[in-house]
Design an enzyme around this catalytic site. Structure first.
Site, PDB file in Angstrom:
ATOM      1  N   ASP A  15       0.828  -1.206   0.000  1.00 24.32           N
ATOM      2  CA  ASP A  15       0.000   0.000   0.000  1.00 24.32           C
ATOM      3  C   ASP A  15       0.870   1.267   0.000  1.00 24.32           C
ATOM      4  O   ASP A  15       1.861   1.348   0.735  1.00 24.32           O
ATOM      5  CB  ASP A  15      -0.872  -0.023   1.269  1.00 24.32           C
ATOM      6  CG  ASP A  15      -1.783   1.171   1.363  1.00 24.32           C
ATOM      7  OD1 ASP A  15      -2.694   1.265   0.534  1.00 24.32           O
ATOM      8  OD2 ASP A  15      -1.580   2.015   2.259  1.00 24.32           O
ATOM      9  N   GLU A  73       1.003  -0.646  -5.232  1.00 25.53           N
ATOM     10  CA  GLU A  73      -0.115   0.301  -5.259  1.00 25.53           C
ATOM     11  C   GLU A  73       0.499   1.698  -5.385  1.00 25.53           C
ATOM     12  O   GLU A  73       0.685   2.417  -4.410  1.00 25.53           O
ATOM     13  CB  GLU A  73      -0.970   0.188  -3.991  1.00 25.53           C
ATOM     14  CG  GLU A  73      -2.307   0.886  -4.131  1.00 25.53           C
ATOM     15  CD  GLU A  73      -2.444   2.223  -3.411  1.00 25.53           C
ATOM     16  OE1 GLU A  73      -3.353   2.983  -3.748  1.00 25.53           O
ATOM     17  OE2 GLU A  73      -1.630   2.516  -2.508  1.00 25.53           O
TER      18      GLU A  73
END
Ligand code: GLC
Length: 642
Positions: free
Chosen positions: A277, A319
């Site tokens: 992330d 990401e």
């Protein structure tokens, strides 16, 4: 050649070897790279002991990895790049919105099977602060399942069942920050210097002020600035996202070791793909925007090279929702090529498709796709239309300018088109994080609402409804065919509209990304036999397209995609091709009017060599009499070479 391929070569004849011997072999293979990466972040002169700690940690982590996963690792190495297969189709979902909890999710495996989904991204399920938690992206503990989802045993049972049923699992590793309730943060607040050093903390605002000069704001409306003063600690802490998300300080080698341990333990729960992330933010440097820094890439490659030694069957997804030329770098360049993340979100394609819908033109799409170099051959994309986040308008300004448009005015047009500032637009989206200082804004809303279904249903306008259904199918048809893992956002397969209930929840109302985090609508799903309803039309068509995809090896990702130029600015055409000569043309029309393209080039590519080819979408043969092919508004064609 990347390290994974090297491991595969070395595996030949090694099948029957003890997994520990194979571990030693992998360590020896990656060691030089690990050493170089490590010392380029943490200078050798002062970090020999720390490097020694890393070397001692790796065998311990390997020892703790469950035996059945060690065996799976070996077969994954042998199998090669499983994630590039045409057989994989994914779905992203919130467990609590889908069917209550982990047990509930397990009950829905037949639904995934019916649609053809065999890869799941579950949104964060770990413990988080009560109240605001950025949908769980504020992590209290990387390994504890939040009781609202069930227990650790529930997760282990679920992952075991997924393995049995051939479903791959992707979970998040929120690698950039922890919540302010994480044990390290709590100790830091209590004055523990060691843990204050796990974050970027400062006794006064002098250094934060310097940083602020160049750091862009991620959430300017709800969390302006990138630092938060913590009175109990008497210090400022860097909080690039929300004030309760504390950025980890990776200049501290202890943080790397602890996070590597968390990463491996997360993988040990039976995770196949780890979603890294917000990884663009991993390294901070004063005077820069602190995104995509070379050190962030080094750090990611270091994580990758260590994980590969311990758990080689587990891969990483980047990401990185950044500019197209920056995204591609997360696959690794030069010495790191293929040695960072195996998968990345194709955020560029996603944003360009939304641009094409609004402008009805594919010009920027072509320009941008052509501008980005090919990805390394062992890597792949996640192709998607919508996810739980906003749509950022991350286009290259100079390419917008080359089209004769002003980047600022063009972005304003897109925001107006999607966020209900133009009467004639069919979209019902919302503006996210408008920053009056810069004029920047992003867009939220469900795919169906952004594509006009909400407005069509409200006005009972049949042609608007039909057009929106076609657009939903066309966009998904492109992502299913593009090369990579298609990821459907749960609810989009039945055309779920915006969910405005978040406005009544104090913990959500400031963050309108929640408008597109709906409850899975099982009542509608129970009625999918009514083949005339919009959800049913969407669901059954997507189901069919998924089945076709899985049956066509040409859809496997071997960097075998080429864009075809038609001379018509409303049309997107690309070809997927196999070395054997088999091919498939994907054509789509972004305009509200029928469009024609000249076809001699299609004939030259051999599509009519054996008679009229079939459009797999309609199962009809396509014949060309006048030399022109007509494509209906928002039509998707998958033309298979006969
Ligand atoms: C990622 C997530 C997003 C979250 C952010 C901070 O971009 O997709 O939802 O807000 O990271 O963790």
């Amino acid at each position: 050649m990347n390290q994974a391929s090297l491991h595969r070569l070395l595996m030949a004849n090694a099948k029957k070897k003890d997994p520990k011997i194979l571990f030693d072999q992998r360590l020896a293979t990656n060691l030089t790279l690990i050493q170089q990466l490590y010392f380029s972040l943490y200078p050798e002169e002062t970090n020999l002991d720390n490097f020694q700690k890393l070397l001692s940690l790796l065998p311990v982590l390997f020892k703790e990895r469950p035996e059945h996963l060690k065996l799976q690792d070996i077969s994954r190495i042998e199998e090669g790049n499983w994630y590039q297969s045409e057989k994989i189709v994914g779905m992203q979902l919130y467990v609590e919105h889908f069917n209550k909890d982990l047990k509930g999710l397990r009950e829905k495996i037949p639904y995934f099977k019916e649609l053809g989904v065999n890869f799941l991204h579950l949104m964060p399920i770990t413990t988080r602060p009560k109240g605001e938690s950025d949908g769980g992206y504020a992590v209290n503990d990387y390994l504890k399942v939040d009781p609202k989802y069930g227990t650790k045993e529930d997760l282990l049972e679920l992952t075991a069942e997924f393995r049995k049923q051939g479903i791959y699992l992707m979970l998040d590793f929120v690698v950039n920050h922890t919540s302010n309730e994480f044990s390290w943060a709590k100790k830091a607040i209590r004055g523990d210097k060691k843990y204050q050093g796990y974050y970027y903390t400062f006794e006064d605002y002098t250094i934060p002020a310097e940083f602020e000069k160049t750091l862009p704001e991620v959430f300017p409306e709800t969390s302006p600035g990138s630092f938060t003063y913590i009175p109990e600690m008497g210090r400022w802490v860097m909080t690039v996202f929300n004030s309760y998300q504390w950025d980890l300080n990776y200049t501290n080698p202890d943080v790397f070791l602890e996070m590597l341990t968390n990463l491996v333990k997360l993988s040990d729960q039976g995770v196949d793909v780890v979603r890294f992330d917000a990884l663009a933010f991993l390294w901070k440097k004063m005077g820069t925007i602190s995104q995509n820094l070379p050190e962030a890439h080094t750090l990611i490659a270091l994580f990758r090279m260590c994980l590969q030694v311990v758990a080689p069957g587990v891969i990483l997804l980047a990401e990185a929702i950044v500019a197209p030329m920056d995204i591609i770098k997360y696959f690794g360049v030069d010495q790191k090529e293929g040695n960072e993340c195996e998968i990345a979100y194709n955020a560029s394609l996603m944003a360009l498709l939304w641009n094409s819908v609004a402008t009805k033109k594919t010009t920027l799409l072509y320009k941008s796709l052509l501008h980005v170099p090919d990805k390394p051959k062992d890597c792949t994309w996640i192709n998607y239309i919508r996810c739980h986040d906003d749509i950022g308008l991350g286009y290259e300004n100079h390419l917008i300018q080359e089209l004769g448009w002003s980047p600022d005015m063009h972005r304003k047009f897109l925001l107006d088109y999607y966020c209900q500032h133009l009467d004639w637009s069919p979209a019902t989206g919302l503006m996210f994080m408008y920053n009056p200082k810069t004029g920047d804004g992003r867009i939220t809303g469900s795919a169906a609402s952004l594509l006009g279904l909400e407005k069509g249903l409200a006005l009972n306008d049949k042609s608007l409804i039909e057009a929106s259904i076609s657009k939903i199918i066309m966009l998904h048809g492109i992502t299913l065919a593009f090369g990579g893992i298609p990821l459907i956002y749960a609810g989009d397969e039945i055309g779920t509209l915006n969910d405005y209930s978040y406005q009544k929840d104090p913990a959500k109302k400031e963050d309108n990304r929640w408008v597109n985090r709906p409850m899975q609508d099982w009542e509608t799903i129970a009625k999918l036999d009514d083949i005339q309803s919009p959800p049913s039309k969407i669901f059954h068509t997507l189901k069919r397209l998924i089945a076709i995809r899985k049956n066509e090896p040409v859809f496997a990702d071997h960097n075998n995609l080429s864009l075809c130029h038609t001379g018509n600015d409303h049309i997107l055409v690309f070809e997927r091709k196999l070395a054997s000569g088999e091919g498939l043309l994907v054509l789509s029309n972004f305009d509200q009017n029928p469009q024609v393209i000249e076809t001699s080039w299609i004939k030259k590519l051999g599509y009519f060599a054996q008679g009229d080819p079939v459009d797999l979408v309609t199962e009809n043969k396509v014949s060309i009499n006048s030399g022109l092919l007509e494509i209906a508004p928002y039509q998707l064609i998958w033309l298979k070479k006969s």
